[in-house]
Design a protein around this motif. Structure first.
Motif, PDB file in Angstrom:
ATOM      1  N   LEU A 194     -82.796  65.919  88.251  1.00 22.41           N
ATOM      2  CA  LEU A 194     -82.392  64.583  87.820  1.00 22.41           C
ATOM      3  C   LEU A 194     -83.409  64.045  86.833  1.00 22.41           C
ATOM      4  N   GLY A 195     -82.945  63.663  85.641  1.00 25.13           N
ATOM      5  CA  GLY A 195     -83.816  63.056  84.644  1.00 25.13           C
ATOM      6  C   GLY A 195     -84.148  61.618  84.972  1.00 25.13           C
ATOM      7  N   ALA A 196     -85.067  61.056  84.211  1.00 20.84           N
ATOM      8  CA  ALA A 196     -85.535  59.697  84.488  1.00 20.84           C
ATOM      9  C   ALA A 196     -84.473  58.643  84.217  1.00 20.84           C
ATOM     10  N   ALA A 197     -83.648  58.840  83.192  1.00 24.22           N
ATOM     11  CA  ALA A 197     -82.581  57.886  82.851  1.00 24.22           C
ATOM     12  C   ALA A 197     -81.278  58.671  82.710  1.00 24.22           C
ATOM     13  N   PRO A 198     -80.676  59.092  83.823  1.00 22.53           N
ATOM     14  CA  PRO A 198     -79.562  60.048  83.760  1.00 22.53           C
ATOM     15  C   PRO A 198     -78.289  59.504  83.126  1.00 22.53           C
ATOM     16  N   ASP A 199     -78.142  58.188  83.063  1.00 20.68           N
ATOM     17  CA  ASP A 199     -76.941  57.624  82.444  1.00 20.68           C
ATOM     18  C   ASP A 199     -77.143  57.230  80.991  1.00 20.68           C
ATOM     19  N   ALA A 200     -78.372  57.390  80.470  1.00 19.65           N
ATOM     20  CA  ALA A 200     -78.606  57.140  79.047  1.00 19.65           C
ATOM     21  C   ALA A 200     -77.973  58.269  78.237  1.00 19.65           C
ATOM     22  N   GLU A 201     -77.621  57.977  77.000  1.00 20.73           N
ATOM     23  CA  GLU A 201     -77.083  59.002  76.103  1.00 20.73           C
ATOM     24  C   GLU A 201     -78.133  59.360  75.058  1.00 20.73           C
ATOM     25  N   LEU A 202     -77.888  60.448  74.355  1.00 21.27           N
ATOM     26  CA  LEU A 202     -78.913  61.039  73.498  1.00 21.27           C
ATOM     27  C   LEU A 202     -78.508  61.064  72.032  1.00 21.27           C
ATOM     28  N   VAL A 203     -79.493  60.868  71.163  1.00 21.45           N
ATOM     29  CA  VAL A 203     -79.396  61.179  69.738  1.00 21.45           C
ATOM     30  C   VAL A 203     -80.576  62.099  69.438  1.00 21.45           C
ATOM     31  N   VAL A 204     -80.292  63.264  68.876  1.00 20.64           N
ATOM     32  CA  VAL A 204     -81.306  64.305  68.746  1.00 20.64           C
ATOM     33  C   VAL A 204     -81.512  64.676  67.288  1.00 20.64           C
ATOM     34  N   VAL A 205     -82.777  64.815  66.899  1.00 19.78           N
ATOM     35  CA  VAL A 205     -83.136  65.305  65.569  1.00 19.78           C
ATOM     36  C   VAL A 205     -83.888  66.612  65.726  1.00 19.78           C
ATOM     37  N   LYS A 206     -83.383  67.659  65.082  1.00 25.14           N
ATOM     38  CA  LYS A 206     -84.113  68.925  65.018  1.00 25.14           C
ATOM     39  C   LYS A 206     -84.903  68.946  63.712  1.00 25.14           C
ATOM     40  N   LEU A 207     -86.220  68.957  63.833  1.00 20.80           N
ATOM     41  CA  LEU A 207     -87.075  68.907  62.658  1.00 20.80           C
ATOM     42  C   LEU A 207     -87.087  70.232  61.905  1.00 20.80           C
TER      43      LEU A 207
END
Length: 568
Positions: A194-207
């Protein structure tokens, strides 16, 4: 040039990027220098520019005092959660709070993400990832951006529903660092994880990897894939902010990357940009402090009067190494250097002249010594002295620092981040203080160190403060030893301050849900969250706080909310 020509120019390995503050002087400079191309503006103020590598040094030197501040730096990864120890599990179980990150975005700027992992998918198989910006890909960039490829939420869902998802969204995390941080910060509950904020959604940047010009300039080993330019990081942060605005959601941005290059005082354009971001309403910026306290990559000294000197001794273990070190001194001082090889051959003292590079070829070692001076630096007004030794033989190399103009006389020197230079190079008289990496030295951002929850001891390598302007750092420590998370290959552990920053980012997402989404403090930003978390830190009765190892203590989100309740 047309749009196709512009993108070809920007993506060419012979092109370099740099960022300057937008103003009338820049507008005039661009009109007079058609070899420089300006593209997008970040945070309404910072202009991304490109020019040919062969013209870069001359271009920036003609910009005067903007030179060093505009020069990008190269960053590497800072790690290789225990929600209960941080008080996050206790907050999850509070029925009246109901905080799990709902309505909040978590932005990850790192090595990408394995979007196929179950912890990033809902029960119906759709993704909790709202968007991915793969800077390393060739495709359709986000609107208003000029390189990389954007994959939307709809495209990610289409890929997940297909038999061959990578034919639709070919982005992969070949390192696993970004996937791990995303899982720790916002992974859903799967098979006991279980992550710290399991109901948050993600925006991801691959550098994307730093441009060859910069990896060569900063002596990054050619086999080091995780070397990222600060311009790419800034553009990645800007993308996340635009997505948060588009989706009308608050956002936590987690940076588990850092560098020893830079002034460590908050005055660079990189740090200044992030400082402005941290003050935006609905935005929280969490940055890993670094893992450099025991790396022997920092030293310092003081020259008491004009004509006196101090030696910096550098041990080199391996043949054909490259030494690269930067020496930073204050506004009231002027310093010069000489370099002596292990056999005693001398690159004589070179008088300081700003924005010049002097090369001395040694006879017996077949080594070359380059010395560059830059002053006055924008913001601080101080001096940067950069020393590089190519083909350095094993032994003790000595840089002698002379005082040409002395009032304060203090100086700090750094070698590159662990893994970002030839191995086996260290200062003999190393000092673990002032090892917070850039950009964790940003004024206003949350700077996160790491500790071991098994015995409540500081993670030995967690970087020590303060910053070079003697600002207290880190702000606090979070679990960072053998933390559990998800890699592309499945469950695993990571140790380092980047993992600690990720779990703190999850805690901040819960704070943003409470404040912005639930309407308890709709103007919440980094500085409020930083204050709340600092006040709630768990502190040992035998330790004096704040201190430059633990900051204000260990993250305790339950205590933070208890204190908030008492004052409302």
């Amino acid at each position: 040039m047309n749009e196709e020509e512009l993108r070809e120019f920007i993506n060419s390995p012979d092109t370099v990027d740099f960022i300057v503050r937008g103003n009338d002087i820049l507008d005039s400079f661009l009109r007079e220098n058609p070899n420089v191309v300006a593209t997008q503006t970040l945070a309404g103020r910072y202009v991304v520019c490109y020019t040919k590598a062969s013209q870069f040094m001359d271009t920036l030197s003609r910009m005067g005092s903007n030179y060093v501040s505009s020069l990008p730096v190269v960053l590497g990864l800072l790690g290789r959660p225990e929600v209960e120890a941080s008080g996050i599990g206790g907050i999850h179980r509070q029925p009246y709070l109901g905080l799990r990150g709902r309505g909040v975005l978590v932005g990850i700027v790192d090595t990408g993400i394995d979007y196929t992992q179950p912890v990033f998918r809902y029960e119906d198989g759709t993704s909790k990832i709202q968007a991915i910006f793969d800077q390393s890909a060739v495709g359709t960039p986000p609107e208003g951006f000029f390189f990389g490829a954007e994959y939307t939420h709809a495209q990610i869902n289409e890929a997940l529903a297909s038999e061959n998802p990578y034919e639709i969204v070919p982005q992969r995390d070949t390192d696993g660092h970004g996937t791990f941080l995303a899982s720790v910060a916002a992974g859903r509950e799967v098979d006991g994880f279980l992550g710290a904020a399991p109901d948050a959604e993600l925006v991801v940047v691959k550098l994307k990897r730093a441009r060859p010009f910069y990896t060569d300039l900063f002596a990054v080993p050619p086999d080091q894939p995780n070397a990222f330019g600060s311009t790419a990081v800034m553009i990645g942060v800007e993308y996340i902010l635009e997505k948060a605005q588009e989706l009308n959601r608050p956002v936590v941005i987690c940076l588990g990357i850092g560098t020893n290059s830079g002034s460590h005082d908050g005055f660079s354009i990189f740090e200044e940009y992030l400082s402005e971001i941290s003050n935006l309403v609905g935005v929280c910026l969490c940055i890993a402090a670094g893992n450099e306290s025991q790396a022997r990559h920092h030293t310092q000294g003081r020259i008491s009067a004009v004509g006196e000197f101090q030696n910096i001794d550098i041990s080199v273990t391996n043949e054909s190494s490259v030494i690269y070190t930067t020496i930073w001194s204050g506004v009231a001082d002027r310093m010069s250097v000489a370099v002596r090889s292990p056999t005693g051959e001398l690159a004589a003292r070179i008088p300081p002249k700003s924005a010049t590079i002097t090369t001395t070829n040694l006879v017996f070692e077949q080594s070359s010594v380059q010395v560059a001076y830059f002053f006055p630096l924008e913001g601080s007004g101080g001096q940067l002295t950069a020393v590089r030794v190519n083909n350095a033989i094993p032994g003790i190399w000595t840089i002698t620092v002379y005082g040409d103009l002395v009032l304060d006389g203090g100086f700090n020197a750094w070698l590159p981040l662990t893994g970002m230079s030839s191995p086996g190079i260290e200062f003999l008289a190393a000092n673990p203080n002032y090892t917070i990496t850039v950009p964790a030295t940003t004024v206003g951002a949350l700077c996160i160190g790491a500790y071991n929850i098994l015995d409540d001891s500081l993670y030995p390598s967690s970087s020590w403060g303060p910053t070079r302007i003697n600002m207290m750092a880190p702000d606090l420590c979070a679990p960072g030893v053998n933390v559990e998370g998800i890699y592309p290959t499945g469950p695993g552990t990571m140790t380092g301050t980047s993992a600690a920053a990720a779990i703190t980012a999850g805690a901040c997402a819960l704070m943003l849900q409470w404040g912005v989404v639930n309407g308890n403090d709709v103007s919440m930003s980094t500085y409020q969250i930083r204050a709340y978390l600092i006040r709630g830190c768990r502190r040992s009765p035998t330790v004096f706080y704040p201190n430059t190892q633990w900051g204000y203590g260990a993250l305790d989100l339950v205590q933070t909310f208890n204190l908030m309740r008492e004052t409302r």
